[in-house]
Design an enzyme around this catalytic site. Sequence first.
Site, PDB file in Angstrom:
ATOM      1  N   SER A  64      20.069   6.720  41.091  1.00 49.01           N
ATOM      2  CA  SER A  64      19.235   7.818  40.636  1.00 49.01           C
ATOM      3  C   SER A  64      20.107   8.995  40.202  1.00 49.01           C
ATOM      4  O   SER A  64      20.933   8.843  39.306  1.00 49.01           O
ATOM      5  CB  SER A  64      18.229   8.180  41.729  1.00 49.01           C
TER       6      SER A  64
ATOM      7  N   ASP B  13      10.383   0.698  36.933  1.00 50.16           N
ATOM      8  CA  ASP B  13      10.750   2.004  37.477  1.00 50.16           C
ATOM      9  C   ASP B  13       9.969   3.075  36.730  1.00 50.16           C
ATOM     10  O   ASP B  13      10.192   3.306  35.538  1.00 50.16           O
ATOM     11  CB  ASP B  13      12.256   2.231  37.320  1.00 50.16           C
TER      12      ASP B  13
ATOM     13  N   HIS C  54      11.780   1.930  41.584  1.00 46.21           N
ATOM     14  CA  HIS C  54      12.997   2.723  41.769  1.00 46.21           C
ATOM     15  C   HIS C  54      13.678   2.282  43.070  1.00 46.21           C
ATOM     16  O   HIS C  54      13.611   2.965  44.095  1.00 46.21           O
ATOM     17  CB  HIS C  54      12.595   4.199  41.825  1.00 46.21           C
TER      18      HIS C  54
END
Length: 648
Positions: free
Chosen positions: A199, A305, A336
Amino acid sequence: MPTRTRFTIWRPLAAAAVTALVAAVLTPATAHATTPRESRPVYSYENAVREAVWVDTRLDGDGDGRTDRVAVDIVRPREPAERGRKVPVIMDASPYYSCCGRGNESQRKTYDANGDVVQMPLFYDNYFVPRGYAFVGVDLAGTNRSDGCVDVGGRSDILSAKAVVDWLNGRGTAYTTRTGATTVAAGWTNGRTGMIGKSWDGTIANGVAATGVKGLKTIVPISAISSWYDYYFQQGAPLYDSGPDWLSNYVNSPDARARCAATQRKLVDGAPRTGDRTPLWSERDYVEDAGKVKASVFLIHGLQDLNVRMKHVGQWWDALAEHGVERKIWLSQTGHVDPFDFRRADWVKTLHRWFDHELLGYDNGIDREPMADIERHPDQWVTADVWPPKGARATTLRPAAGEQAGVGTLGLRKGGGTATFTDDPRLGETDWAARIDTPTPDKAGFVTRPLTRDLRLSGSSTVTVTATPTTATAHLSAVLVDLGPATIRDYAASGEGITTLTDRTCWGESTPGDSACFKETKARTADVDHTVVSRGWADLGTHADAGKGGPLTPGRAYTLTLDLAATDHVVPAGHRLALIVAGTDKDLIDPPADTPTLTLDLSRTSARVPLVGGAGAFAAATTGSAATAPGAGLLDGVRATQNPYRVP
């Protein structure tokens, strides 16, 4: 389409390893080998050196009159330095080490009385330090024990991490304390650095690689952003009800919040909620600097995601390919989620081999293996020598009016007529797909006949629409949907496709303060009647300029091309492929100021879809005898997506 490039083996280190590392790395039974193929856990993790330094970023983001220093926590094997050997570095630069934690168990850094790290989140140090790597955890400027201010992917974020790579390669200055004058050199490393992270952490890896910094040999971005504009907007359509100033405040340390008002103001002023592209966004667009990337890239992302969406993958991957960057990719069915939590054993093995190859120069064959691993069904993976495959060709699919208004067809021939829908912000893609065979006022749907052969989509699509609105503002959504029964990872549920168990498995060595044992996971699945394959959104007001929106004239027709996210999906024989065009996609984009009705000119509306085999494959799959399409009814999918994300 991108072509596969071969990885370059770092021959000098491989040769040096024969004489310098063979005794330490190879067991007596294999010491006769000429070149190591795998680093082994021959060093003590318990006895590893744990230390902290503060690297000078040469920036003064907080405006206090002195350059900012970022905290760098280091765990490295003690024995190589004692023998005069230097080691490579695995580095994770993160804003989350104190505020939010890392990994599925939200681990934070902990420290001893001297301020040296005791627990380093995740398994990287436990696993790789015994194998002859140093692990470096960097607190981004403005977070945890670092000076400066978080600027959400801008100069401070990127250059604070780049400064550490420079220091590791002898080009920067570090100090033994946050405010002292005693300097310290990184004499224990050869400077070869690999950055990794999920991320925001992986985003920093992308950004640092895009500076072209020397010494950064590889990056492993997991669920990472490639352009911050595309995290907050898509073609002018807002994806969240907040901007980067909220995110900066969320991760800034208490000290930084008190001194970073000027940075916060720049984030507010530079990122207007109009969705216009501004210089602030250009500074945070790493795709534009893909030509500077010298590091190899091993990219991992979830096809579903909905936090860092797949658009980030398609544009970054294509730009890297255009510039000949060495690359590898994993695409999962998850949302995610870190690969440690959806494919753990294979992930650790593959990552180990990747770093051995890229940082130690071992000729272990990973450069000659397939470029892509793709999850077709939960825990069922296939490989591809090149991604997207060479046979994938952009194919124009055209909608046409059907026998019922709002229930059209999708094929190769140009259609005519119109389709009309009214934006309903209460509904989204799962609602539209569930009622694809029923006329509803909130969507325009177009469906192929049941396929007689499998049809593979691989790459990024576009949808061009000519639409006439009734209001001065309008947002558009376009989705591609696989209509047919399947068992998929439940990416919309808690865990985004995984369930966390209570049993633990261990990956590396532990100390009393830092366990290498983590909770196991398993796939969380759902039986569905339809699967959204790819999505895209836009503000119709950006029809003339993708970087700047404007008011619409009701009753006037506008033509706009929406970018759809990259995907790799096989629509099986017996299923149907659908294109849906609608307004607000609930919880995935914000609604416009008005509630428009839009009329599509179907003769000037089309989708460009990357099909393996191109138009010929589509024609073959949509001709001949096939199962009859189901009658109108409600099709089950994942539960309606609820988007809590404002944090990558």
